[in-house]
Design an enzyme around this catalytic site. Structure first.
Site, short mmCIF file in Angstrom:
data_model
loop_
_atom_site.label_atom_id
_atom_site.label_comp_id
_atom_site.label_asym_id
_atom_site.label_seq_id
_atom_site.Cartn_x
_atom_site.Cartn_y
_atom_site.Cartn_z
N ALA A 164 0.84 -1.18 0.00
CA ALA A 164 0.00 0.00 0.00
C ALA A 164 0.88 1.24 0.00
CB ALA A 164 -0.91 -0.01 1.22
N GLY A 173 -0.42 -4.98 0.88
CA GLY A 173 -1.67 -4.82 0.16
C GLY A 173 -1.68 -5.51 -1.19
N GLU A 204 -2.51 -9.03 -0.47
CA GLU A 204 -3.93 -9.07 -0.11
C GLU A 204 -4.81 -8.94 -1.34
OE1 GLU A 204 -4.09 -7.25 4.36
OE2 GLU A 204 -3.41 -5.91 2.76
N GLU A 233 3.84 -5.88 6.95
CA GLU A 233 3.31 -4.75 7.73
C GLU A 233 3.93 -4.65 9.13
OE1 GLU A 233 0.08 -5.73 4.72
OE2 GLU A 233 1.50 -6.86 5.98
#
Length: 288
Positions: free
Chosen positions: A96, A139, A142, A162
């Protein structure tokens, strides 16, 4: 992993999610951060390519909003039978956009349900195939896991780093990864931030196939074409049944499967499929 984090920080600083060159596909919507096309010999596969190469396709809010718009367009298009999402050879999506998140407060995140709309990929009724090359981290991992099928290039890397940034996955990473690879490996990846390569991901059950880097996107499109040849109505029922296996107990899942199986007998396509089999001819589904 530290090197990847540094690359992401530099990319986020130099290439923030801001207005840029617009791209367009024939259905009409224009996009800044993705390329959207129809693929396949019959133009029946929707194709979404993340297009922030200098930022390693870092996922920002604007990019995810555009993915949702493209998915909505393909969902409503009766010609499209499957959708492929990919990035570049270097990065599917390396995480992200950290700069976009850096100064958010708890109140903003909780009150605004931050990342809630990032889940749209997982709710599309049509099958979605991820074609992953390079980094699929945070992300990006994901996003790939929200898809129904993952094909990986030989040099792909998957991870949830993360923890190295002082946070945890927030778009389903702890849940989907655990369901895909089991508790022990998921826990190791989430708690250490370590990555796994394409072959390890296949052995763990995260991806279904591994291909050469220059072949994975074409193979994903070929898979999409195979799916699109079937009844779109029945395909969506089959997808719902398989997804039910991750949400329900075995007895409840079997009941769902049975209800959906019985429902196929109310469709023209079930009758056409079985009649064509008995008559030894090619099927002619009409998605009814």
């Amino acid at each position: 992993m530290a090197a990847v984090c540094r690359m992401l920080r530099l990319a986020a600083a130099r290439y923030p999610c801001r207005p840029g060159v617009f791209r367009q596909f024939s259905a009409g919507p224009s996009f800044q951060y993705i390329l959207v096309e129809r693929k396949g010999q019959s133009q029946n596969v929707g194709f979404i390519q993340l297009n922030r190469p200098k930022a390693l396709n870092a996922l920002c809010d604007g990019l995810m909003t555009e993915i949702n718009r493209a998915l909505d367009s393909f969902e409503a298009d009766p010609q499209i039978g499957a959708i492929v999402i990919t990035g570049s050879e270097k990065a599917f999506a390396a995480g992200a956009d950290i700069k976009e998140m850096q100064n958010r407060t708890f109140q903003e995140c909780y009150g605004g349900s931050f990342l809630a709309h990032w889940n749209r990929v997982s709710t599309v009724r049509k099958p979605v195939i991820a074609a992953v090359n390079g980094y699929a981290l945070g992300g990006g991992c994901e996003l790939a896991m929200m898809c129904d099928i993952i094909y990986a290039g030989e040099k792909a890397q998957f991870g949830q780093p993360e923890i190295l940034l002082g946070t945890i996955p927030g778009a389903g990473g702890t849940q989907r990864l655990t369901r895909a690879v089991g508790k022990s490996l998921a826990m190791e990846m989430v708690l250490t931030g370590d990555r796994i390569n394409a072959q390890e991901a296949k052995e763990a059950g995260l991806v279904s196939r591994v291909y050469p880097v220059d072949k994975v996107v074409d193979e994903a499109i070929t898979c999409g074409e195979k799916i699109a040849q079937n009844s779109k109505l029945i395909v969506s029922m089959a997808k719902e049944a398989v997804n039910g296996a991750f949400e329900l107990s075995l007895s409840e899942g079997n009941r769902l499967e049975k209800r959906l199986f019985h429902s196929t007998f109310a469709t023209d396509d079930r009758k056409e499929g079985m009649t064509a089999f008995v008559e030894k001819r090619k099927t002619n589904f009409n998605d009814h």
